[in-house]
Design an enzyme around this catalytic site. Structure first.
Site, short mmCIF file in Angstrom:
data_model
loop_
_atom_site.label_atom_id
_atom_site.label_comp_id
_atom_site.label_asym_id
_atom_site.label_seq_id
_atom_site.Cartn_x
_atom_site.Cartn_y
_atom_site.Cartn_z
N GLY A 30 -2.53 -1.21 -3.24
CA GLY A 30 -3.47 -0.37 -2.52
C GLY A 30 -2.96 1.06 -2.45
O GLY A 30 -1.79 1.30 -2.16
N GLY A 48 2.54 0.11 -2.60
CA GLY A 48 1.70 -0.14 -3.78
C GLY A 48 2.37 0.34 -5.04
O GLY A 48 2.31 -0.31 -6.09
N ILE A 56 0.85 -1.19 0.00
CA ILE A 56 0.00 0.00 0.00
C ILE A 56 0.88 1.24 0.00
O ILE A 56 2.04 1.19 0.41
CB ILE A 56 -0.96 0.04 1.20
CG1 ILE A 56 -0.20 0.11 2.53
CG2 ILE A 56 -1.91 -1.15 1.19
CD1 ILE A 56 -1.08 0.40 3.73
N SER A 57 0.33 2.35 -0.48
CA SER A 57 1.02 3.63 -0.52
C SER A 57 2.31 3.50 -1.35
O SER A 57 2.26 3.06 -2.49
CB SER A 57 1.28 4.11 0.91
OG SER A 57 1.68 5.45 0.94
N ASN A 58 3.46 3.84 -0.79
CA ASN A 58 4.70 3.64 -1.54
C ASN A 58 4.91 2.17 -1.88
O ASN A 58 5.49 1.84 -2.92
CB ASN A 58 5.89 4.17 -0.75
CG ASN A 58 6.02 5.67 -0.83
OD1 ASN A 58 5.24 6.35 -1.50
ND2 ASN A 58 7.01 6.22 -0.15
#
Length: 625
Positions: free
Chosen positions: A311, A291, A287-289
């Site tokens: 995500g 992702g 997720i985030s970085n």
């Protein structure tokens, strides 16, 4: 430090020589064994070397998923204590790092649903293998880690590869890939993506070793040992000061973690070896970085991955309305404090009474500089709001962005990323920023032994936090942060050599389409105020589909970026967590790979927040079939 165990009563496993690992990986895909795989899988691998390999066992009151803490221990408001605050053991550091990373990613609050409506904190006994891996051309390694549950099915051969969110350490995806994969008997590999919490104390000459303990520079084996100009002091942060622009290699970090995992599975189950990319099912997630990292792996994948679930990814493409994180982060840092005064009913915290004076001052300074027009704060705030709306910000993203504005996250991101993109070392930041422990008045001071000992476990990879602050040499009245922020912004839209250097680094991070035939699911919250999906996921999906790739896209209404902040009552009443949708997408992809079930369809998910004082209910999530 290599080969140490995490405390008494644990089985000691051998240290594995680098040469053996390189040979193992060279041969990893040479022979197939186990379940047959589809076409397009990698048949050859380049040799890779791993250093400082460390193997440990985690059973009984020290499992893989929660280090024995369980849900109650993870919910504890204070971190697990060290017996000696200045010299924690590897076991204590690991337990505290796991506690910190769970709490930084997941909503574990009572009523939030974790552990009963969705997710798992089951006790999972097993083994861990940790090492340093090096991307060709990089000057510093990234951490890789493999968790192998005792319930691993060598016949099923399931491997999840998870990249840390943000700039977190190597356990930074345990609440994502670990929570989904370990209870299912999958091995889970992690990478810190060349960032992480391997801070270096420039005053004391001390860094962090493979087991998280502080060590001397001359002893070797440190995860990060920066170039140190004469007289330099303070703290060096790996993401900012490695000179490697790690984001440009995110995809390679992920694929190296997968390669490391196969080599360690050979060591863990020699009777079932070799584990190869042909006979092992590999799903990458984050997720985030994290992702963004798995999407970058998808574009350079040559058949090693079977599927990707990303995500709320930090991902940038050429065109399609995509914007670079550095662009909109520096924009938000300058404009959002003023613009938010135009909106009513913002999420709390930050408390309006606390931030309104400084935000009004920002409006006044912007007006005095001719950047916004208006005779009073209300008019200026409306002008700043209109500017951000014209630049693609939605009301939903602005409302959720109040958290990042109130907690100074935009500046923290811009300071670290400017240094990383420009490949600047210690003392070279083009806007004069640095990091240090700070006194009560904000002045830099030397770190204490106690502070330094906890950095690896407590840090997030980006200051401020864990006792490390941002030192801003440009602070000046009437708006102390503004001169530095204007300098950071000019590195995006200015004409200096420094701006050219930063923009070149940003260009190195742009994503392209995933490998043809690779199943990809992207999940994003429609209210994300840190990585707005209109700048990230939506352009990525459009680009991938125009290239002929079959990427599925879930857009979740009333989901913002930080599940962990749903422990705050006002956020819990307004927003739903995103993690259950990431887990559900992993379920759908797994069923597709194992049983031929259809890939999930695109969805705009009409989730319903739980409301004030109400527990989360499964039906309100409206998870797509």
């Amino acid at each position: 430090m290599a080969g140490d165990c995490y405390g008494g009563g644990m089985e000691k496993l051998p240290v594995l020589p680098v040469a053996t690992l390189a040979l193992t990986l060279l041969c990893a895909a040479c022979a197939a064994h186990g379940p047959a795989r589809g076409p397009g899988r990698a048949m050859t691998e380049s040799p890779m070397a791993f250093e400082s390999v460390r193997a440990t066992v985690h059973r009984g009151d020290d499992d893989l998923l929660t280090a024995g803490l369980g849900l109650d221990g993870l919910r504890a408001p204070t971190p697990p204590a060290f017996a000696d605050e200045t010299k924690p053991t590897p076991a204590e550091l690991r337990r505290r790092a796991i506690w910190s990373n769970w709490r930084g990613i997941a909503d574990l609050s009572p009523g939030g649903g974790y552990g009963d409506v969705y997710g798992s904190v089951a006790s999972v006994p097993g083994r861990e293998f940790a090492a340093y891996a090096s991307v060709p051309g990089a000057t510093h390694p990234h951490r890789v880690l493999l968790q192998v549950p005792d319930g691993f099915d060598a016949g099923k051969r399931c491997l999840v590869v998870a990249a840390s969110s943000g700039s977190r350490g190597v356990y930074g995806a345990i609440a994502v890939g670990g929570a989904w994969g370990l209870p299912k008997g999958c091995a889970v590999a992690y990478t810190d993506k060349g960032a992480g919490t391997d801070y270096f104390d420039l005053d004391a000459g001390l860094g962090v070793g493979v087991d998280g303990r502080v060590g001397q520079l001359d002893a070797g084996g440190l995860a990060f040992a920066p170039d140190q100009p004469a007289g330099a002091g303070g703290i060096a942060v790996k993401h900012a000061h490695s000179k490697d622009n790690p984001e440009s290699d995110w995809g390679r970090h992920v694929l190296q973690a997968a390669g490391f995992a196969l080599a360690m599975l050979d060591e863990a189950f020699p009777e079932a070896a070799p584990f190869t990319f042909e006979n092992t099912r590999v799903i990458a997630t984050g997720i985030s970085n994290g992702g963004g990292a798995v999407l970058r792996a998808a574009e350079i994948d040559d058949g090693r991955l079977d599927a990707v679930v990303a995500g709320e990814p930090n991902v940038q493409v050429e065109g399609y309305g995509s914007r670079a994180l550095y662009d909109y982060a520096t924009e938000a840092a300058l404009w959002m404090p003023c613009a938010l005064l135009h909106l009513e009913g913002l999420p709390q915290p930050p408390l309006a009474a606390q931030v309104a004076p400084s935000w009004s001052q920002r409006c006044a300074v912007l007006a005095g500089s001719g950047v916004v027009e208006g005779a009073d704060t209300a008019a200026r705030a409306k002008a700043a709001y209109d500017h951000l709306r014209a630049r693609g910000w939605t009301d939903e993203a602005l409302r959720a962005g109040v958290l990042s504005a109130g907690f100074d996250l935009w500046r923290a991101v811009a300071v670290t990323y400017a240094s990383a993109y420009g490949r600047y070392g210690v003392g070279q930041h083009p806007c004069g920023y640095s990091f240090a422990a700070q006194a009560a008045d904000g002045s830099p001071r030397k770190a204490t032994d106690t502070e330094r000992a906890a950095w690896w476990a407590d840090g997030s990879g980006i200051p401020p936090g864990a006792g490390i602050g941002i030192v801003d040499a440009k602070r000046a009245a009437p708006d102390p942060d503004l001169p530095g922020l204007q300098c950071l912004r000019a590195l995006w839209d200015g004409g200096s050599a420094g701006a050219d250097r930063v923009r070149r680094g940003i260009a190195e991070t742009r994503a392209s389409a995933p490998r043809e035939g690779l199943p990809v699911v992207v999940v994003h919250g429609a209210d994300d105020g840190l990585l707005p999906m209109g700048f990230t996921s939506t352009p990525y999906v459009a680009m991938a589909r125009e290239a002929g790739r079959d990427v599925r896209y879930w857009q979740v209404r009333h989901a913002q970026h930080f599940d962990a902040f749903l422990g705050l009552p006002d956020y819990a009443s307004r927003y739903v967590p995103l993690l259950p949708y990431v887990y559900a997408a992993l379920d759908r992809v797994s069923a597709h790979l194992e049983a031929g079930a259809p890939m999930p369809a695109d969805a705009v998910v009409a989730a319903v927040p739980r409301g004030a004082g109400m527990p989360l209910r499964a039906g309100s999530l409206a998870i797509p079939p």
